[in-house]
Structures are given as C-alpha cells and as structure tokens.
Design a protein around this motif. Structure first.
Motif, PDB file in Angstrom:
ATOM      1  N   ARG A  13       0.837  -1.210   0.000  1.00 13.05           N
ATOM      2  CA  ARG A  13       0.000   0.000   0.000  1.00 13.05           C
ATOM      3  C   ARG A  13       0.870   1.257   0.000  1.00 13.05           C
ATOM      4  N   TYR A  18      -1.544   3.612  -2.532  1.00 16.91           N
ATOM      5  CA  TYR A  18      -2.977   3.308  -2.608  1.00 16.91           C
ATOM      6  C   TYR A  18      -3.739   4.010  -1.489  1.00 16.91           C
ATOM      7  N   ALA A  24      -4.487  -2.326  -2.515  1.00 15.95           N
ATOM      8  CA  ALA A  24      -3.217  -3.042  -2.374  1.00 15.95           C
ATOM      9  C   ALA A  24      -3.445  -4.551  -2.446  1.00 15.95           C
ATOM     10  N   ASP A  93       1.335  -0.949 -10.156  1.00 15.04           N
ATOM     11  CA  ASP A  93       0.892  -2.041  -9.280  1.00 15.04           C
ATOM     12  C   ASP A  93       1.964  -3.130  -9.185  1.00 15.04           C
TER      13      ASP A  93
END
Length: 131
Positions: A13, A18, A24, A93
């Motif tokens: 995270r 995020y 996450a 990501d």
C-alpha cells in the motif's frame, strides 16, 4: 523471514500509494497469481514459504500461462486482470508488489527467481541489473 499479512499489505500500500488496503490487496493477488504461473519447483515453493499464507496459496495455485510472458506482456496481462487499469497503472501495481516480494525473498532467492523469468523482470522487481 515471513512477513505477516498486514505487514506485507502495508508495504504494498505504501509503495503503491494506494488510498485503501483493498486496492493493495487486489494488486497483490493479481500480480502474485501471474508471477506464480512463471515460477516452478523449489524456487516457487521457497518464495511461497516467505510470503503470508494467503499470498503463498495464490502463488502456488497460479493462473495458467501457456508460455512465459515477456515483461511487457506481463504488464498487459496485469492490466487486463485489474478492472479499470491501464498499462501505466499496472506497471505501478507490479512495482509495488514485486519490490515488496523482492525484499521478502532476499537477494539469493531473488537471483534464482530472475533466472526462471524472461529478461527484463529485474526492472519490474525494482532491482535493475547492470547490462
């Protein structure tokens, strides 16, 4: 060293920037499912042993892949599995998850992981190698 589920997610995270733990979690699940399809044998088992149990199970029961994906195709596949993602957000990501995986794995295991993957994954793990 095995990270607790919350600790692993907190790192993802933080690195991904995020807003929620759910974001996450989604990134971690997709990226580890795709990564698991590329790793085999003892290397996959040793990495799984260092991950929180929920993520170890995802890694050990991966999405099926007919062939190893190049880093570019790995990014595209990640984008396809995350609702609303673009290749740019998928790259973000992947970096958040795989840099956390790299820290959890440690240097020696990460080298073995990279040997099983097509060239260029060192960048996705945030560990560029000298060329």
């Amino acid at each position: 060293m095995t990270l607790r589920h919350e600790s692993f997610l907190d790192l993802v995270r933080e690195r991904g920037g995020y807003d929620s733990t759910a974001e996450a979690e989604r990134a971690a699940r997709v990226v580890l499912a795709l990564l698991g399809a590329h790793l085999v044998g003892e290397v996959r088992a040793r990495l799984a042993a260092r991950l929180p149990e929920a993520y170890a199970l995802i890694l050990l029961n991966p999405l099926q892949s007919a062939e190893p994906l190049s880093p570019e195709r790995f990014v595209r596949a990640t984008a396809a599995w995350i609702e609303g993602a673009t290749e740019q957000t998928a790259t973000w990501d992947i970096g958040a998850v795989l840099s956390t995986v790299a820290d959890t794995a440690g240097g020696d295991l990460l080298e073995e992981i990279l040997l099983q993957l097509p060239g260029g994954y060192d960048l996705l793990f945030g560990r560029p190698r000298p060329t």
